[in-house]
Motif scaffolding. Structure first.
Motif, PDB file in Angstrom:
ATOM      1  N   ILE A 158       0.627  -1.258  -0.104  1.00 17.39           N
ATOM      2  CA  ILE A 158       0.010   0.111  -0.049  1.00 17.39           C
ATOM      3  C   ILE A 158       0.864   1.320  -0.153  1.00 17.39           C
ATOM      4  CG2 ILE A 158      -1.918   1.170   1.416  1.00 17.39           C
ATOM      5  CD1 ILE A 158      -2.717  -1.580   2.557  1.00 17.39           C
ATOM      6  N   SER A 159       0.629   2.058  -1.001  1.00 19.50           N
ATOM      7  CA  SER A 159       1.208   3.417  -0.963  1.00 19.50           C
ATOM      8  C   SER A 159       0.619   4.496  -1.626  1.00 19.50           C
ATOM      9  CB  SER A 159       2.615   3.026  -1.875  1.00 19.50           C
ATOM     10  OG  SER A 159       3.561   4.464  -1.922  1.00 19.50           O
ATOM     11  N   HIS A 160       0.973   5.795  -1.466  1.00 14.84           N
ATOM     12  CA  HIS A 160       0.478   6.941  -2.175  1.00 14.84           C
ATOM     13  C   HIS A 160       1.176   7.221  -3.257  1.00 14.84           C
ATOM     14  CE1 HIS A 160       3.793   8.691   0.214  1.00 14.84           C
ATOM     15  NE2 HIS A 160       3.918   9.645  -0.768  1.00 14.84           N
ATOM     16  N   ASP A 161       2.341   6.435  -3.697  1.00 17.58           N
ATOM     17  CA  ASP A 161       3.317   6.832  -4.820  1.00 17.58           C
ATOM     18  C   ASP A 161       3.356   5.669  -5.628  1.00 17.58           C
ATOM     19  OD1 ASP A 161       5.399   7.394  -6.266  1.00 17.58           O
ATOM     20  OD2 ASP A 161       6.710   8.309  -4.608  1.00 17.58           O
ATOM     21  N   LEU A 162       2.767   6.006  -6.913  1.00 13.62           N
ATOM     22  CA  LEU A 162       2.936   4.930  -7.863  1.00 13.62           C
ATOM     23  C   LEU A 162       4.373   4.599  -8.036  1.00 13.62           C
ATOM     24  CD1 LEU A 162       0.099   5.738 -10.461  1.00 13.62           C
ATOM     25  CD2 LEU A 162       0.596   3.181  -9.589  1.00 13.62           C
ATOM     26  N   ALA A 163       5.283   5.408  -8.174  1.00 11.46           N
ATOM     27  CA  ALA A 163       6.726   5.148  -8.690  1.00 11.46           C
ATOM     28  C   ALA A 163       7.247   4.032  -7.750  1.00 11.46           C
ATOM     29  CB  ALA A 163       7.284   6.328  -8.569  1.00 11.46           C
ATOM     30  N   VAL A 164       6.904   4.308  -6.525  1.00  2.14           N
ATOM     31  CA  VAL A 164       7.117   3.076  -5.430  1.00  2.14           C
ATOM     32  C   VAL A 164       6.521   1.633  -5.732  1.00  2.14           C
ATOM     33  CG1 VAL A 164       7.435   2.354  -3.053  1.00  2.14           C
ATOM     34  CG2 VAL A 164       7.910   4.800  -3.790  1.00  2.14           C
ATOM     35  N   VAL A 165       5.279   1.858  -5.915  1.00  2.00           N
ATOM     36  CA  VAL A 165       4.747   0.545  -6.120  1.00  2.00           C
ATOM     37  C   VAL A 165       5.112  -0.329  -7.436  1.00  2.00           C
ATOM     38  CG1 VAL A 165       2.216  -0.588  -6.874  1.00  2.00           C
ATOM     39  CG2 VAL A 165       2.538   1.119  -4.885  1.00  2.00           C
TER      40      VAL A 165
END
Length: 259
Positions: free
Chosen positions: A206-213
């Motif tokens: 779970i993340s707010h950041d698509l780049a991390v996901v």
């Protein structure tokens, strides 16, 4: 395996709704699946319902409507040894490990406690803790330190070691890198990918950041105001996003990218 040759979901949320006090939906008809050894990413801004979904996945909240199944079982109906067995197979890595670790306990004691809860004999715990520390890239000697004596990246590795203590099949990672500096963030993502390859564990990431996901996920669900507005393989979603909200998240991720 299912008739189509794909693995049956380990975690399955089917049209799940959860309402805040007062009736406003935190989640509204959300469906999501995690298959063994794979990573499903869940992306959305603050207030989109990500943390509520994490608590539902972990069996800490019951849905108001829809179903949650882990390994085909309803976690809210299990009691006693059956519930303990499910908890061992389903673990959690928090956003802020400094806040989730007892400041009065040494790092190794936090991991040993997880081992004790799930039945590891006392005489085996010290060796098991040392092995888990090595598994997450920490020197076993760091087990003697208190949380205040460790960096953010080291603390997150302790939290991952604690999650791995029971040999789980699925780990829910709730913003596990958002409190870290970029260097530590990259190292933790690499560690999670390595552990998945080595152990076969699956992740709900779970993340707010698509780049991390993008670095870890196989599939991604985009959550907005409690609803999934887009879902699909990470490569497809990245190359051809269909929803304006997804495109906005991607643009924000590109703006944050180095260079």
């Amino acid at each position: 395996m299912t008739a189509t040759g794909t693995a049956a979901p380990l975690l399955l949320l089917d049209t799940v709704t959860k309402r805040y006090p007062g009736g406003r939906p935190a989640l509204d008809g959300v469906s999501l699946a995690v298959t063994p050894g794979r990573t499903t990413g869940l992306v959305g801004e603050s207030g989109s319902g990500k943390s509520t979904l994490a608590r539902l996945a972990l069996g800490l909240l019951a849905p108001d409507a829809g179903t949650v199944r882990f390994a085909g079982q309803d976690p809210y109906r299990l009691r006693g040894p059956s519930a303990a067995a499910v908890r061992a197979r389903l673990q959690f890595v928090p956003q802020n490990p400094r806040g989730s670790l007892n400041p009065g306990l040494r790092a190794g004691s936090a991991v040993a406690f997880a081992l004790a809860v799930h039945g590891t004999p006392r005489r085996q715990r010290a060796e098991a803790v040392a092995g888990l520390f090595r598994q997450v890239g920490l020197e076993p000697g760091l087990a003697r330190r208190y949380p205040r004596e460790l960096s953010g990246g080291q603390l997150q590795r302790v939290a991952i070691a604690r999650a791995l203590a029971t040999g789980p099949e699925l780990v829910v990672c709730d913003e596990p890198t958002s409190a870290l500096d970029p260097g530590s963030q990259a190292q933790v993502l690499d560690l999670l990918a390595e552990l998945r390859q080595r152990t076969g564990v699956g992740y709900l990431f779970i993340s707010h950041d698509l780049a991390v996901v993008r670095q870890l996920a196989d599939r991604v669900s985009v959550l907005r105001h409690g609803r999934v507005v887009e879902e699909g393989p990470v490569a497809d979603l990245w190359s051809a996003p269909a929803h304006p909200y997804t495109r906005a998240l991607l643009a924000a991720a590109d703006d944050r990218a180095p260079g």
